[in-house]
Design a protein around this motif. Structure first.
Motif, mmCIF file in Angstrom:
data_model
loop_
_atom_site.group_PDB
_atom_site.id
_atom_site.type_symbol
_atom_site.label_atom_id
_atom_site.label_comp_id
_atom_site.label_asym_id
_atom_site.label_seq_id
_atom_site.Cartn_x
_atom_site.Cartn_y
_atom_site.Cartn_z
ATOM 1 N N TRP A 436 0.904 -1.254 0.085
ATOM 2 C CA TRP A 436 -0.081 -0.035 -0.087
ATOM 3 C C TRP A 436 0.784 1.219 -0.137
ATOM 4 O O TRP A 436 1.955 1.293 0.384
ATOM 5 C CB TRP A 436 -0.923 -0.095 1.179
ATOM 6 C CG TRP A 436 -1.958 -1.260 1.293
ATOM 7 C CD1 TRP A 436 -1.833 -2.307 1.854
ATOM 8 C CD2 TRP A 436 -2.923 -1.382 0.163
ATOM 9 N NE1 TRP A 436 -2.527 -3.239 1.593
ATOM 10 C CE2 TRP A 436 -3.514 -2.414 0.462
ATOM 11 C CE3 TRP A 436 -3.577 -0.715 -0.892
ATOM 12 C CZ2 TRP A 436 -4.376 -3.302 -0.055
ATOM 13 C CZ3 TRP A 436 -4.711 -1.170 -1.348
ATOM 14 C CH2 TRP A 436 -5.139 -2.464 -1.137
ATOM 15 N N GLU A 437 0.312 2.372 -0.689
ATOM 16 C CA GLU A 437 0.969 3.604 -0.628
ATOM 17 C C GLU A 437 1.569 4.164 0.818
ATOM 18 O O GLU A 437 2.355 5.102 0.768
ATOM 19 C CB GLU A 437 0.216 4.694 -1.345
ATOM 20 C CG GLU A 437 -1.076 5.013 -0.731
ATOM 21 C CD GLU A 437 -1.753 6.013 -1.936
ATOM 22 O OE1 GLU A 437 -1.281 6.213 -2.730
ATOM 23 O OE2 GLU A 437 -2.916 6.152 -1.414
ATOM 24 N N ASP A 438 0.783 3.669 1.974
ATOM 25 C CA ASP A 438 1.336 4.096 3.164
ATOM 26 C C ASP A 438 2.438 3.184 3.740
ATOM 27 O O ASP A 438 2.885 3.488 4.800
ATOM 28 C CB ASP A 438 -0.078 4.238 3.983
ATOM 29 C CG ASP A 438 -0.307 2.836 4.522
ATOM 30 O OD1 ASP A 438 0.035 1.897 3.794
ATOM 31 O OD2 ASP A 438 -0.969 2.755 5.320
ATOM 32 N N GLY A 439 2.982 2.330 2.869
ATOM 33 C CA GLY A 439 4.183 1.725 3.481
ATOM 34 C C GLY A 439 3.426 0.348 4.045
ATOM 35 O O GLY A 439 4.490 -0.393 4.060
ATOM 36 N N THR A 440 2.487 0.197 4.389
ATOM 37 C CA THR A 440 1.999 -0.906 4.816
ATOM 38 C C THR A 440 1.643 -2.250 3.762
ATOM 39 O O THR A 440 1.893 -1.783 2.513
ATOM 40 C CB THR A 440 0.686 -0.852 5.707
ATOM 41 O OG1 THR A 440 -0.142 -0.740 4.721
ATOM 42 C CG2 THR A 440 0.970 -0.045 6.761
ATOM 43 N N LYS A 441 1.654 -3.395 4.047
ATOM 44 C CA LYS A 441 1.305 -4.507 3.029
ATOM 45 C C LYS A 441 0.364 -5.327 3.632
ATOM 46 O O LYS A 441 0.303 -5.464 4.914
ATOM 47 C CB LYS A 441 2.692 -5.077 2.425
ATOM 48 C CG LYS A 441 3.395 -5.893 3.730
ATOM 49 C CD LYS A 441 4.831 -6.270 2.989
ATOM 50 C CE LYS A 441 5.798 -6.710 4.375
ATOM 51 N NZ LYS A 441 6.910 -6.032 3.925
ATOM 52 N N SER A 442 -0.376 -6.052 2.576
ATOM 53 C CA SER A 442 -1.155 -6.990 3.362
ATOM 54 C C SER A 442 -1.483 -8.401 2.305
ATOM 55 O O SER A 442 -1.013 -7.947 1.283
ATOM 56 C CB SER A 442 -2.545 -6.490 3.630
ATOM 57 O OG SER A 442 -3.223 -5.963 2.238
ATOM 58 N N LYS A 487 -4.447 3.553 -2.247
ATOM 59 C CA LYS A 487 -4.020 3.035 -3.397
ATOM 60 C C LYS A 487 -2.886 1.998 -3.086
ATOM 61 O O LYS A 487 -1.928 1.955 -2.360
ATOM 62 C CB LYS A 487 -3.463 3.889 -4.376
ATOM 63 C CG LYS A 487 -4.397 4.871 -4.946
ATOM 64 C CD LYS A 487 -4.133 5.502 -6.490
ATOM 65 C CE LYS A 487 -5.383 6.007 -7.167
ATOM 66 N NZ LYS A 487 -5.739 7.107 -6.468
ATOM 67 N N GLY A 488 -2.855 0.814 -3.995
ATOM 68 C CA GLY A 488 -1.572 -0.262 -3.868
ATOM 69 C C GLY A 488 -1.092 -0.873 -4.891
ATOM 70 O O GLY A 488 -1.826 -0.625 -6.044
ATOM 71 N N ARG A 489 -0.165 -1.591 -4.916
ATOM 72 C CA ARG A 489 0.612 -2.197 -5.925
ATOM 73 C C ARG A 489 0.790 -3.649 -5.517
ATOM 74 O O ARG A 489 1.232 -4.002 -4.526
ATOM 75 C CB ARG A 489 1.901 -1.400 -6.329
ATOM 76 C CG ARG A 489 2.690 -1.848 -7.487
ATOM 77 C CD ARG A 489 4.084 -0.957 -7.728
ATOM 78 N NE ARG A 489 4.606 -1.357 -9.049
ATOM 79 C CZ ARG A 489 5.745 -1.983 -9.029
ATOM 80 N NH1 ARG A 489 6.146 -2.709 -8.015
ATOM 81 N NH2 ARG A 489 6.211 -2.079 -10.175
ATOM 82 N N ARG A 490 0.578 -4.549 -6.506
ATOM 83 C CA ARG A 490 0.755 -5.938 -6.487
ATOM 84 C C ARG A 490 2.239 -6.333 -6.344
ATOM 85 O O ARG A 490 3.005 -5.573 -6.930
ATOM 86 C CB ARG A 490 -0.017 -6.639 -7.244
ATOM 87 C CG ARG A 490 -1.450 -6.693 -7.187
ATOM 88 C CD ARG A 490 -2.114 -7.805 -7.969
ATOM 89 N NE ARG A 490 -3.532 -7.700 -8.414
ATOM 90 C CZ ARG A 490 -4.419 -7.731 -7.270
ATOM 91 N NH1 ARG A 490 -4.124 -8.574 -6.241
ATOM 92 N NH2 ARG A 490 -5.767 -7.715 -7.456
#
Length: 809
Positions: A436-442, A487-490
RNA sequence: GCCGUUGUGGCGGAAUUGGCAGACGCGCUGGACUCAAAAUCCAGUGGUGGCAACACCGUGUGGGUUCGACUCCCACCGACGGCACCA
């Protein structure tokens, strides 16, 4: 008529397909037997003659166990992700999925032509989203349990690898080059997905003991895991109270002999402790080694290099100040990345000390430190309270001292590293993670699995040029927007080829399940694999990874067993006629399709099993294969005449002339198959046929039994003869023949007469003849008398049923 | 260097617990069948000597244990596979 293999083999393969003969269900009233081959990578080359060897072995066992009343699971599938399809796609513009499926069709046709009793309704394919959904699911579980993590770590980077470079696992680096293709490998820091296989190191090691695996493979895994026991020792850094260097050593007993310390160049403390005067030298050294490939680093290992940091460590046991160096002979990834150097008793430290003129002080008697390091045992000297003690006692004593003074403790270390799990590739399972654009991931939510590979054009498949996977070009697929607008990037890296093969054996038991990777009931019934056959080249890669995942799934309660494969057999390699490894360049490659069309599948099966023990490498022989075909023709002619009818001498009358050899054959073949000694089983069948040729009449019951014994090895000809003998039941499930032990009892035995251990005569006597009778008979033997003439008899050994040995001089 | 596996006829390989080394197959030789050949069937086939009976030698090399060793023990040599600065 002569045996027509094409007609007969086609006929019965169709029969098995039409009748679903080998489809299996969970019949819990029967004991189960799970026989499996290492599934192949469906290359464009097609099958080579090595494949059918292992496949025939598991097929024989499957057919044999079915006849023994077992419920047999004998599946096949395709390990179909991998580089060749991707590279082919880049070159030709074809879709890797289509190309892969074409290859699978070719492979499947070839495998089917060999008549294996495979349950094709359970066929699996690692590139099928319904399959890799569960590879992704397992990854998510690993992530949830903290066993999959992303880390900036030193990785094996092969920049010259076609398609823009690749990171490979430690296990895939051979002599500083990639196992595939032989490209130079450099150690560079990179952000990668890593699986924490080290958390299972101890269990992966200790559970090996109970496995029925070749000792060589177990030993390789033990070496790879590389457990060692020693001590951690804390050295204060002189002049800076808050800094400590923790070293790992297996020889704490030599602490009094420590002459200097070494940190790996990448060690965190290096920059903190380096003195201003030494900064330039340390910086230069670090730059020098950074540009070296792994191979260059190992090549230079005879010539030690390093740089002095200017700092000193304090030896906790005697307060001595030791210079701290950095050198690349100390690896950052093992132990603590720091060592205490004892040049008198360690060869590497010795070489380094010689080169940089550091002191070498012996603390153990024996050896000569002016010549070489002494690594053997001996009494300690120059070591205060350890003086006069041997190695083992001194180690124990030192550890006690360290623990009492809080300067160290006993420590276990493993050579095994965590498993670098990401590949910068398109044709693999997408790692189901969103950044995710905030630096987290899921994780991609479980109900959205499988996360499918997007379709890429030929242009998009081409390397990105920055070391990223081609998936970075899949603009639409890449972007994700959450409900809250975030927003996120795979993740663009994919899984390595080992992912699917780490659990595929579980999917066979329930291949169409949409709810779970396989149902609990079915896993409980079928696991674990009773027989797993494949090449020894997977000793540490696939087999270690699969054990790791299996243990993880066991901890989750998904699978009922700690280990996936109870019995493992490595088939030997089939070499070319010139005794060399088959290869196109040597022109000694044999194509199984040619053999099947010329001689038939049964001939290929018989020949490959008759060549020698399954586990041994053996050379191909064109004369050998035609000999196997001649033998099958001989079997055919024994029973079938020129008009294609059963011969008259096959009758219900039993003259008794084949009684003994028949029952011997049933016993021997049963024993041999049970122990996978296929070569000697076939040899016994040959002996039986030779005897049958000499017999007047062939009792139909013995002929049926013989065909059943032959059926696992040569199923097509056996089925044809079985039907010609008017059997109505299904040969594949007909009960295995039994032997009558009373037919094997001998009432006479041939006794060997020896004089001083040399055979001088022999005689057939009743089995119950006792010692005295045997000795009398031996002494009466003319040739024996001649041999002992003029000698005096010292001793006579007589073992009833076996031997008489007269000792004379 | 360390670890593992392995070494038997012309070739692939057998040999249960230490008890007839070489099963079975390939190849080769001879015989039968055939006008002939192929195919097939039968027999022989570790080496040396001998007409033969038989004798001697023989399981990588050298020792040892034993009445007796392919088999067990020690040392060494070769082949194959793996690991390779892991403190």
């Amino acid at each position: 008529m002569a045996y027509n293999h094409q007609e007969v083999e086609t006929k019965w393969q169709k029969f098995w397909d039409d009748n679903h003969t080998f489809e299996v269900t969970e019949d819990t009233n029967k004991p189960k037997y799970y026989a499996m081959d290492m599934f192949p990578y469906p290359s464009g080359q097609g099958l080579h003659v090595g494949h059918p060897e292992g496949y025939t072995a598991t097929d024989i066992m499957s057919r044999y166990k079915r006849a023994q009343g077992f419920n047999v699971l004998h599946p096949m599938g395709w390990d179909a992700f991998g580089l060749p399809a991707e590279q082919y796609a880049i070159k030709t513009g074809n879709n890797p999925a289509e190309f892969t499926n074409q290859n699978i069709e070719v492979f499947k046709k070839q495998v089917k032509s060999l008549g294996f009793s495979i349950d094709w309704s359970r066929e699996i394919n690692t590139t099928d989203p319904e399959f890799y959904k569960w590879s992704q699911w397992i990854f998510e579980k690993l992530y949830e349990k903290g066993l999959a993590y992303e880390d900036e770590m030193m990785v094996n980077w092969a920049p010259d690898f076609p398609g823009g470079g690749i990171v490979v696992a430690n296990e895939e680096v051979i002599n500083g080059k990639t196992e595939r293709g032989g490209y130079d490998v450099y150690r560079v820091p990179m952000k990668q997905w890593v699986l924490k296989i080290t958390a299972y190191a101890e269990r992966l090691l200790s559970d090996l003991d109970d496995l029925d695996w070749p000792e060589a493979i177990k030993e390789q895994q033990r070496n790879w895991i590389g457990k060692s026991t020693g001590a951690s020792v804390f050295f204060d850094v002189a002049g800076s109270k808050d800094k400590q260097v923790e070293v790992y050593t297996t020889r704490p007993d030599t602490l009094f002999g420590a002459a200097y310390m070494v940190l790996a160049p990448e060690h965190d403390l290096v920059d903190q402790i380096t003195t201003p005067e030494q900064q330039a030298a340390v910086k230069a050294y670090k730059e020098q080694i950074a540009t070296k490939s792994d191979l260059e680093r190992t090549d230079l290992n005879k010539d030690k290099t390093g740089a002095f940091t200017g700092a000193y460590g304090v030896n906790p046991i005697n307060g001595e100040q030791l210079p701290i160096w950095i050198a690349d002979y100390v690896l950052s990834s093992y132990g603590t990345g720091a060592i205490m150097a004892v040049p008198a008793h360690d060869e590497r430290d010795y070489d380094f000390a010689k080169k940089f003129d550091l002191p070498i002080r012996p603390v153990i008697e024996g050896g000569d430190v002016t010549q070489a390091a002494y690594t053997g045992d001996g009494l300690h000297i120059n070591s205060d309270f350890l003086n006069g003690k041997n190695k083992a006692d001194a180690i124990a004593e030192t550890i006690t001292w360290l623990e009492e003074h809080e300067k160290g403790h006993e420590q276990v270390n493993y050579r095994l590293r965590d498993w670098i799990f990401s590949r910068q590739r398109y044709w693999g399972e997408p790692i189901p993670v969103i950044h995710w654009e905030d630096g987290t991931k899921s994780l991609v939510p479980e109900n959205e699995l499988p996360l499918r590979l997007p379709h890429l054009t030929q242009d998009q498949l081409k390397p990105t040029g920055n070391g990223e996977s081609p998936l970075a070009n899949a603009t639409e697929w890449l972007k994700v927007t959450r409900e809250d607008g975030m927003k996120g990037r795979r993740e663009t890296n994919t899984m390595p080829q080992w992912a699917g093969s780490s659990w595929y054996f579980l999917r066979y038991v329930d291949p169409h399940n949409n709810e779970a990777l396989a149902s609990k009931d079915k896993l409980d019934y079928w696991m674990n694999v009773d027989l797993y056959v494949g090449g020894a080249e997977h000793a540490v890669l696939h087999l270690l990874y699969a054990r790791f995942w299996h243990k993880f799934l066991y901890d989750l309660g998904v699978v009922p067993t700690k280990e996936p494969f109870q019995k493992l057999v490595n088939q030997g390699m089939i070499l070319g006629e010139n005794h060399e490894k088959m290869s196109k360049s040597k022109g000694n490659v044999v194509n199984p399709d040619d053999i099947v069309s010329t001689y038939g599948a049964d001939t290929l099966r018989v020949y490959e099993m008759f060549m020698g023990p399954l586990t041994q490498s053996k050379p191909w022989s064109e004369e050998g294969i035609s000999g196997s075909r001649r033998w099958l023709d001989r079997v055919w002619r024994l029973l079938i005449d020129d008009e294609d009818r059963l011969r008259d001498h096959v009758t219900t009358v039993n003259t008794g002339e084949l009684d003994k050899i028949y029952h011997q054959t049933v016993k021997k073949v049963t024993d041999d198959l049970e122990n996978m000694r296929f070569n000697t089983a076939i040899s016994q069948l040959m002996v039986f046929v030779n005897e049958a040729y000499k017999a007047e009449a062939l009792p139909v019951q013995y002929m049926n039994g013989f065909i059943q014994l032959l059926a696992p090895i040569a199923p097509h000809i056996a089925q044809e003869l079985w039907s010609k003998l008017d059997n109505s039941d299904d040969l594949s499930y007909a009960a295995w023949p039994k032997y009558d032990a009373s037919q094997l009892v001998e009432d006479t035995a041939e006794i060997v007469f020896q004089v001083n251990g040399k055979v001088r005569g022999r005689m057939t006597v009743p089995l119950d003849a006792d010692r005295e009778q045997l000795i009398a008979l031996a002494e009466a033997d003319e040739n024996v008398q001649k041999s002992i003439e003029g000698l005096s008899v010292r001793k006579i050994i007589a073992i009833p049923g076996k031997i008489v040995n007269i000792v004379a001089n």
